[in-house]
Design an enzyme around this catalytic site. Structure first.
Site, PDB file in Angstrom:
ATOM      1  N   ASN A 113       0.822  -1.218   0.000  1.00 45.09           N
ATOM      2  CA  ASN A 113       0.000   0.000   0.000  1.00 45.09           C
ATOM      3  C   ASN A 113       0.854   1.267   0.000  1.00 45.09           C
ATOM      4  O   ASN A 113       0.585   2.208  -0.745  1.00 45.09           O
ATOM      5  CB  ASN A 113      -0.948   0.005   1.206  1.00 45.09           C
ATOM      6  CG  ASN A 113      -1.918  -1.166   1.155  1.00 45.09           C
ATOM      7  OD1 ASN A 113      -1.944  -1.910   0.172  1.00 45.09           O
ATOM      8  ND2 ASN A 113      -2.705  -1.330   2.208  1.00 45.09           N
ATOM      9  N   HIS A 159     -17.286  34.730 -32.096  1.00 43.20           N
ATOM     10  CA  HIS A 159     -18.437  33.995 -32.655  1.00 43.20           C
ATOM     11  C   HIS A 159     -18.098  33.395 -34.019  1.00 43.20           C
ATOM     12  O   HIS A 159     -18.976  33.189 -34.847  1.00 43.20           O
ATOM     13  CB  HIS A 159     -19.672  34.892 -32.794  1.00 43.20           C
ATOM     14  CG  HIS A 159     -19.964  35.711 -31.572  1.00 43.20           C
ATOM     15  ND1 HIS A 159     -20.819  35.300 -30.574  1.00 43.20           N
ATOM     16  CD2 HIS A 159     -19.469  36.917 -31.162  1.00 43.20           C
ATOM     17  CE1 HIS A 159     -20.869  36.217 -29.619  1.00 43.20           C
ATOM     18  NE2 HIS A 159     -20.040  37.204 -29.944  1.00 43.20           N
ATOM     19  N   SER A 286      -7.522  10.548 -48.348  1.00 45.18           N
ATOM     20  CA  SER A 286      -8.792   9.836 -48.275  1.00 45.18           C
ATOM     21  C   SER A 286      -8.677   8.581 -49.134  1.00 45.18           C
ATOM     22  O   SER A 286      -8.035   8.593 -50.175  1.00 45.18           O
ATOM     23  CB  SER A 286      -9.914  10.738 -48.802  1.00 45.18           C
ATOM     24  OG  SER A 286     -10.983   9.942 -49.272  1.00 45.18           O
ATOM     25  N   LYS A 292      -8.232  14.682 -51.668  1.00 40.76           N
ATOM     26  CA  LYS A 292      -8.267  15.078 -50.254  1.00 40.76           C
ATOM     27  C   LYS A 292      -6.908  15.064 -49.566  1.00 40.76           C
ATOM     28  O   LYS A 292      -6.079  14.208 -49.811  1.00 40.76           O
ATOM     29  CB  LYS A 292      -9.215  14.155 -49.461  1.00 40.76           C
ATOM     30  CG  LYS A 292     -10.666  14.369 -49.719  1.00 40.76           C
ATOM     31  CD  LYS A 292     -11.188  15.748 -49.349  1.00 40.76           C
ATOM     32  CE  LYS A 292     -11.263  15.978 -47.853  1.00 40.76           C
ATOM     33  NZ  LYS A 292     -12.307  15.205 -47.202  1.00 40.76           N
ATOM     34  N   GLU A 299      -6.959  16.657 -35.924  1.00 43.23           N
ATOM     35  CA  GLU A 299      -8.257  16.096 -35.533  1.00 43.23           C
ATOM     36  C   GLU A 299      -8.109  15.095 -34.389  1.00 43.23           C
ATOM     37  O   GLU A 299      -8.922  15.045 -33.470  1.00 43.23           O
ATOM     38  CB  GLU A 299      -8.926  15.422 -36.730  1.00 43.23           C
ATOM     39  CG  GLU A 299      -9.405  16.425 -37.761  1.00 43.23           C
ATOM     40  CD  GLU A 299      -9.846  15.743 -39.041  1.00 43.23           C
ATOM     41  OE1 GLU A 299     -11.020  15.388 -39.141  1.00 43.23           O
ATOM     42  OE2 GLU A 299      -9.004  15.535 -39.933  1.00 43.23           O
ATOM     43  N   GLN A 331      -6.368   0.223  -7.465  1.00 46.17           N
ATOM     44  CA  GLN A 331      -5.552  -0.342  -8.544  1.00 46.17           C
ATOM     45  C   GLN A 331      -6.016   0.170  -9.914  1.00 46.17           C
ATOM     46  O   GLN A 331      -5.254   0.206 -10.862  1.00 46.17           O
ATOM     47  CB  GLN A 331      -5.642  -1.871  -8.482  1.00 46.17           C
ATOM     48  CG  GLN A 331      -4.829  -2.596  -9.525  1.00 46.17           C
ATOM     49  CD  GLN A 331      -4.738  -4.084  -9.207  1.00 46.17           C
ATOM     50  OE1 GLN A 331      -4.130  -4.469  -8.221  1.00 46.17           O
ATOM     51  NE2 GLN A 331      -5.358  -4.905 -10.035  1.00 46.17           N
ATOM     52  N   LYS A 334      -4.268   3.334 -12.125  1.00 48.64           N
ATOM     53  CA  LYS A 334      -3.042   3.381 -12.932  1.00 48.64           C
ATOM     54  C   LYS A 334      -3.260   3.512 -14.438  1.00 48.64           C
ATOM     55  O   LYS A 334      -2.613   4.325 -15.103  1.00 48.64           O
ATOM     56  CB  LYS A 334      -2.163   2.176 -12.616  1.00 48.64           C
ATOM     57  CG  LYS A 334      -1.252   2.476 -11.425  1.00 48.64           C
ATOM     58  CD  LYS A 334      -0.619   1.282 -10.820  1.00 48.64           C
ATOM     59  CE  LYS A 334      -1.571   0.500  -9.962  1.00 48.64           C
ATOM     60  NZ  LYS A 334      -2.122   1.283  -8.829  1.00 48.64           N
TER      61      LYS A 334
HETATM   62  N1  ARG Z   1      -1.554  -3.626  -7.343  1.00 45.97           N
HETATM   63  C1  ARG Z   1      -1.968  -2.877  -6.219  1.00 45.97           C
HETATM   64  C2  ARG Z   1      -2.440  -1.490  -6.661  1.00 45.97           C
HETATM   65  O1  ARG Z   1      -2.166  -1.141  -7.740  1.00 45.97           O
HETATM   66  C3  ARG Z   1      -0.833  -2.718  -5.267  1.00 45.97           C
HETATM   67  C4  ARG Z   1      -1.249  -2.627  -3.842  1.00 45.97           C
HETATM   68  C5  ARG Z   1      -1.956  -3.852  -3.435  1.00 45.97           C
HETATM   69  N2  ARG Z   1      -2.203  -3.889  -2.052  1.00 45.97           N
HETATM   70  C6  ARG Z   1      -2.974  -4.806  -1.512  1.00 45.97           C
HETATM   71  N3  ARG Z   1      -3.094  -4.784  -0.245  1.00 45.97           N
HETATM   72  N4  ARG Z   1      -3.600  -5.672  -2.243  1.00 45.97           N
HETATM   73  O2  ARG Z   1      -3.083  -0.767  -5.934  1.00 45.97           O
END
Ligand code: ARG
Length: 471
Positions: A113, A159, A286, A292, A299, A331, A334
């Site tokens: 953690n 505008h 195109s 084109k 875009e 999790q 990410k």
């Molecule tokens: N893969 C987990 C995350 O991205 C890492 C931490 C996991 N901790 C746990 N107590 N399961 O958050």
């Protein structure tokens, strides 16, 4: 002694997770990209553990050596990531412990953690710096394009209707200003990313006498004045993702700014505007219409902004219902964070490259900017200088415009007599011989010299200021 495997399932479990549970819960398929920072954090943690006597010097040396070796293997693409080991942390630690038994001591007083919070902060710190470099590059490209075309005038729009003439450089520098605010926001975000959470444990720190300052110093968690930056509440430290939200918000605004620039370019490359021409290498064709040439890079820059905004909303939504402290939901942060960082950085880079390969069509710009109607406000200002209240001047010039339309002449072709026919005060001749001089575009631009205005001198000053600031 039985081989100790650093798998999160301790002695309390009879067996491993069901295969589809392992698939569902794994994160190594995407968090493996944190490996460099995970190793960096582990080396700092191990160094500290040796200082407090948990590891011998010899064990520390062995751990560092193997972690370095693993790092080299990962960099060379030779490391085999195992989904069964869940995440980047377990994969590296398992391999370390397989090669050196003291690896089993590395996780002392550390939880995944605080480890993941650390890895993300280390990673994002680097990522912010990389994005700032790209943004500065885009700013320089905009300044260069402005300098190269410093005499080019275009209509400024409100505008999306022609409003008043501006230098093209003034329009481009508007984006330089926006991007500068983005840089400030990213630096500000960096200061809150740059705080060390390690030592927070799972949520409640540790009973062992860790040296948090030492770890933080080793990892460069110090502010500009050299003060060590430590999280001050272990529960907050493991559940806080504000730093990721802040980055995603600041990056979303970068994307929005680039998206607006993209929209301007898309308009400007159309036959209707024809202000600029993007080099072939930065456009696409195109599959059906042979004639084109499409501004797809612009875009997509505009389109990808939707994703980036979505990532921000996803993160906020992820956090809103979480009880303290760490929850596995986290999790899910990410992929959103990575996607924002990757997308915004690539978009910024491509936008700069495309602008470097864009040519301004001076003739069409000049023709568009020479529309005398763009100087109708200047004619009202002329009347103001003669003492006419602006509201009245506005009305009179409106009548002049109507007269020009009726007679089918551009504004600057009306005769003095015609102008005087709509004189504001009956019987006086407020419009003088000099009235038509208002429509001299060069002179009109020379007059706009308030700070921040699109005047000849002021724009040159702003270009020089940015050139100096960005070099
Ligand atoms: N893969 C987990 C995350 O991205 C890492 C931490 C996991 N901790 C746990 N107590 N399961 O958050």
């Amino acid at each position: 002694m039985k081989q100790i495997s650093p798998v999160s399932r301790s002695g309390r479990f009879a067996g491993g997770p069901a295969a589809h549970v392992a698939q569902f819960t794994e994160s190594v398929s995407f968090d493996h990209r944190l490996w460099r920072h995970d190793i960096q954090g582990s080396i700092a943690h191990a160094t500290m553990l040796a200082k407090i006597g948990v590891l011998t010097k010899k064990e520390l040396r062995a751990i560092v050596k193997v972690l370095d070796a693993i790092g080299r293997e990962i960099a060379a693409g030779k490391f085999r990531w195992k989904v069964g080991l869940e995440d980047v942390h377990m994969n590296i630690e398992a391999e370390l412990t397989r090669r050196v038994s003291a690896g089993a001591k590395l996780h002392t007083a550390r939880s995944r953690n605080d480890q993941i919070a650390l890895d993300m902060r280390l990673w994002l710190r680097d990522e912010i710096v990389l994005l700032l470099v790209e943004i500065a590059d885009l700013q320089r490209t905009l300044v260069s394009l402005g300098e190269k075309n410093s005499d080019v005038l275009i209509p400024g729009y409100t505008h999306l209707q022609r409003a008043q003439p501006v230098y093209l450089a003034h329009h481009l520098l508007a984006y330089v200003e926006m991007l500068e605010r983005d840089c400030e926001r990213l630096w500000d975000c960096h200061s809150r990313v740059n705080v060390c959470p390690l030592g927070s444990g799972a949520l409640a720190g540790s009973t062992l006498p860790l040296k948090r300052e030492l770890v933080a110093k080793l990892l460069g968690f110090v502010d500009a004045s050299g003060t060590v930056q430590l999280t001050q509440n272990s529960m907050d430290a493991v559940s806080d993702r504000d730093f990721a939200v802040e980055f995603c918000a600041a990056a979303a605004l970068v994307a929005v700014h680039i998206s607006r620039l993209a929209e301007d370019l898309i308009l400007w490359t159309s036959a209707e505007f024809n202000f600029v021409k993007i080099a072939d290498a930065y456009t696409t064709g195109s599959s059906l219409m042979p004639q084109k040439k499409n501004p797809d890079v612009a875009e997509l820059a505009r389109g990808k902004t939707g994703r980036v905004i979505g990532n921000l909303v996803a993160l906020l939504t992820l956090l809103k219902g979480l009880p303290m402290t760490y929850n596995r939901d986290l999790q899910e942060d990410k992929e959103r964070l990575f996607d924002t960082a990757d997308t915004v950085r690539a978009t910024t880079r491509l936008m700069a490259a495309m602008l470097t390969n864009t040519k301004v069509n001076k003739a069409t710009c000049t023709a568009a900017a020479s529309d005398p109607a763009l100087l109708a406000t200047d004619l009202a200002d002329y009347l103001v200088r003669k003492g006419i209240p602006f509201r009245q001047a506005h009305h009179v010039v409106g009548a002049v415009v109507a007269l020009a339309e009726k007679t089918g002449k551009p504004l600057n072709r009306l005769t003095l007599a015609e102008l005087q026919s709509v004189d504001p005060v009956t019987g006086t001749k407020v419009f003088g011989r000099d009235a038509l001089g208002v429509f001299n575009l060069q002179r009109a631009m020379a007059k706009r010299n308030l700070v921040g205005a699109p005047g000849t001198e002021e724009v040159a000053k702003q270009l020089a200021r940015w050139r100096g600031q960005l070099s």
